[in-house]
Design an enzyme around this catalytic site. Structure first.
Site, PDB file in Angstrom:
ATOM      1  CB  SER A   1      10.234   4.004  -8.998  1.00 48.84           C
ATOM      2  OG  SER A   1      11.468   3.417  -9.347  1.00 48.84           O
TER       3      SER A   1
ATOM      4  CG  HIS B   1     -17.266  41.996 -22.974  1.00 44.62           C
ATOM      5  ND1 HIS B   1     -16.488  42.279 -21.876  1.00 44.62           N
ATOM      6  CD2 HIS B   1     -16.811  42.794 -23.980  1.00 44.62           C
ATOM      7  CE1 HIS B   1     -15.609  43.232 -22.188  1.00 44.62           C
ATOM      8  NE2 HIS B   1     -15.780  43.542 -23.462  1.00 44.62           N
TER       9      HIS B   1
ATOM     10  CB  SER C   1     -29.447  11.683 -18.756  1.00 43.49           C
ATOM     11  OG  SER C   1     -30.061  11.523 -17.488  1.00 43.49           O
TER      12      SER C   1
ATOM     13  CG  ASN D   1     -25.789  15.187 -21.112  1.00 37.89           C
ATOM     14  OD1 ASN D   1     -26.576  16.099 -21.352  1.00 37.89           O
ATOM     15  ND2 ASN D   1     -25.996  14.274 -20.183  1.00 37.89           N
TER      16      ASN D   1
ATOM     17  CD  GLU E   1     -20.375  18.224 -20.308  1.00 35.33           C
ATOM     18  OE1 GLU E   1     -20.538  18.281 -19.082  1.00 35.33           O
ATOM     19  OE2 GLU E   1     -21.179  17.663 -21.078  1.00 35.33           O
TER      20      GLU E   1
ATOM     21  CE1 TYR F   1      17.436  10.818  -9.119  1.00 35.59           C
ATOM     22  CE2 TYR F   1      18.214   9.960  -7.018  1.00 35.59           C
ATOM     23  CZ  TYR F   1      17.264   9.984  -8.021  1.00 35.59           C
ATOM     24  OH  TYR F   1      16.158   9.195  -7.938  1.00 35.59           O
TER      25      TYR F   1
ATOM     26  CE  LYS G   1      11.617   7.666 -13.082  1.00 39.30           C
ATOM     27  NZ  LYS G   1      11.945   8.768 -12.111  1.00 39.30           N
TER      28      LYS G   1
HETATM   29  N1  ARG Z   1      14.142   5.012  -9.441  1.00 40.11           N
HETATM   30  C1  ARG Z   1      15.044   6.099  -9.397  1.00 40.11           C
HETATM   31  C2  ARG Z   1      14.393   7.356  -9.979  1.00 40.11           C
HETATM   32  O1  ARG Z   1      13.421   7.232 -10.607  1.00 40.11           O
HETATM   33  C3  ARG Z   1      16.283   5.783 -10.169  1.00 40.11           C
HETATM   34  C4  ARG Z   1      17.509   6.518  -9.692  1.00 40.11           C
HETATM   35  C5  ARG Z   1      17.839   6.069  -8.346  1.00 40.11           C
HETATM   36  N2  ARG Z   1      19.082   6.578  -7.921  1.00 40.11           N
HETATM   37  C6  ARG Z   1      19.475   6.507  -6.665  1.00 40.11           C
HETATM   38  N3  ARG Z   1      20.612   7.002  -6.376  1.00 40.11           N
HETATM   39  N4  ARG Z   1      18.742   5.977  -5.723  1.00 40.11           N
HETATM   40  O2  ARG Z   1      14.853   8.473  -9.805  1.00 40.11           O
END
Ligand code: ARG
Length: 464
Positions: free
Chosen positions: A30, A163, A284, A292, A297, A324, A332
């Site tokens: 990540s 309307h 344009s 524009n 927009e 979890y 994210k």
């Molecule tokens: N990068 C992970 C997330 O955003 C962090 C938590 C990871 N936890 C785990 N048990 N692999 O959720």
């Protein structure tokens, strides 16, 4: 992104007989996006370390080393000199590894009584709280800009529509106040959502809590959280606070999209109600005459991605078993993009509203052409004793006659009007004018200029 730090993740690789494949590494990491959590990760770690020391789990020397190391790392990140490593998977392990490289064993002790599961939930909450505070400041600026514009045009008449057909005269100020009210509720929703964002997950550890004698209240206080999350399983797994934020954000963008749509419409020569300062428009590449309204927009268009982010997180959470799951890593990017979009859009909105040039003559002309005071005539007859349904009928016939003649109701002569009801006398013309119509709607929430001014004063007093 540099891969030079190591080829396997030694944080947990002891359990495994082979390193993960390159493709898995890329798929599961990540760090390409969660590096943005770094300042909040460090903030959380500092509070956690302080608590560990206070609870007698971490020595004074180790605490001092951690504080020094994290301060250095923060400086490097801010200066853009920190090297993020894909091998270290995420922001948490990148920072922890850098800390250990700097301060040795003290860095390895930081993760005592903590898991990345409660760590990431804490980081996201700190990030979101900060984003909401930023958004609320910008929202306040946009609201003030709307009030300023409303004040300049508290008595400027325009046709009000239902309307998209001319309905009754309103003031442009009143119309602006409608959007002010929408944004006011958006601000209330965000402030309310902030209360539930502002809870501490740390201490939940992986899912069940920890065997160490931690002090969660202390950490909550250090981080400015209102309270701790009461249940460890819930603390690490739910992202409802983020979903709430996205729902509030989607509504806010929806309101902005309605305003944008009206600006676009009003700027066409067919309406000609407003002009937008050149700096918010583009030309344009082929049609030399074009100006524009790209900014409104795009504001309208970006509402789509906000709705998408909301649905993405709802879908992410649906059916997830406790506690979890790695699915949550997908929270994210939508969240970051939503906050960025709201911040950019609101900053621009606050700038653009003062750049709206109102054309009162065009608005007045449109209001005068659409029989906008027909309801006033019906109300006039009711006040003279005619039942409303009959008054409605009489005025409908008068409108038809005026339409056939190609004039407005006020342009029919008294004798012509009296053909539709003998209750009509020469005091009728006062109610048929645009000004008379506006002034008559003289109650809280009505469009009478005096009421619009009073509403603006009340709004300003509450907005401070
Ligand atoms: N990068 C992970 C997330 O955003 C962090 C938590 C990871 N936890 C785990 N048990 N692999 O959720």
């Amino acid at each position: 992104m540099s891969n030079d730090k190591q080829t396997e993740n030694s944080t947990w690789s002891g359990r495994f007989s082979e390193p993960v494949s390159e493709r898995v590494k890329r798929y599961t990491a990540s760090i390409p996006f969660d590096w943005r959590l770094a300042p909040f990760d460090i903030q959380g770690s500092l509070a956690h370390a302080k608590m560990l020391h206070k609870a007698g789990i971490l020595s004074q020397d180790d605490l001092a080393a951690i504080q020094r190391g994290l301060a250095e790392i923060r400086g490097e990140i801010e200066a853009g000199r920190f090297t993020w490593s894909l091998d270290l998977e995420d922001v948490h392990m990148n920072i922890e590894r850098a800390l250990t490289e700097r301060v040795g064993d003290a860095g390895k002790r930081l993760h005592t009584g903590r898991s990345r599961n409660d760590q990431v939930a804490t980081d996201v909450r700190l990030y979101l709280r900060d984003a909401i505070d930023h958004i609320l400041v910008l929202l306040h600026q946009a609201q003030t800009a709307l009030l300023d514009l409303a004040e300049q045009h508290a008595g400027t008449v325009m046709p009000g529509f239902t309307h998209l057909q001319v309905a009754m005269p309103v003031t442009f100020g009143h119309h602006m106040l409608a959007y002010f009210e929408m944004l006011k509720r958006d601000a209330e929703r965000l402030a309310d959502c902030r209360r539930r964002v502002n809870r501490l997950p740390l201490g939940a550890a992986a899912l069940a809590g920890t065997t160490f004698p931690i002090d969660r209240e202390f950490v909550a206080q250090e981080l400015g959280f209102e309270a701790v999350c009461e249940n460890s399983l819930d603390a690490v797994s739910d992202r409802d606070f983020a979903i709430e934020f996205l729902a509030a954000g989607a509504l806010l963008m929806t309101h902005i999209s309605r305003f944008s749509e009206e600006l676009v419409l009003w700027m066409t020569p067919r309406f000609g109600f407003i002009d937008l300062a050149d700096r918010f428009c583009t030309g344009s590449s082929i049609m030399p005459q074009k100006k524009n309204p790209d900014v409104p927009e795009l504001m309208r268009g970006k509402t789509g991605r906000m709705n998408g982010h909301l649905v993405a997180l709802l879908t992410l959470m649906k059916g997830q078993p406790l506690a979890y799951n790695k699915d949550n890593q997908e929270d994210k990017e939508p969240l970051f993009d939503a906050a960025d979009t709201l911040i950019d859009t609101l900053a621009l909105l606050a700038e653009m509203v003062p750049g709206i040039k109102v054309k009162p003559e065009a608005m007045r002309q449109a209001a005068a052409e659409g029989f906008a005071t027909a309801t006033d005539l019906a109300d006039y007859l009711v006040k003279k004793g005619l039942p409303f349904r009959e008054a409605h009928e009489a005025v409908a016939r008068a409108v038809r006659a005026a339409e056939a003649k190609g004039c407005d109701l006020a342009e029919l002569g008294l004798a012509e009007l009296q053909a539709f009801s003998n209750l009509i006398t020469d005091d009728v013309f006062a109610v048929l004018t645009l000004e008379g119509s506006l002034a008559a709607r003289d109650h809280i929430g009505g469009t009478a200029p005096a009421q619009v001014k009073a509403a603006i004063a009340r709004a300003r007093a509450k907005l401070v």
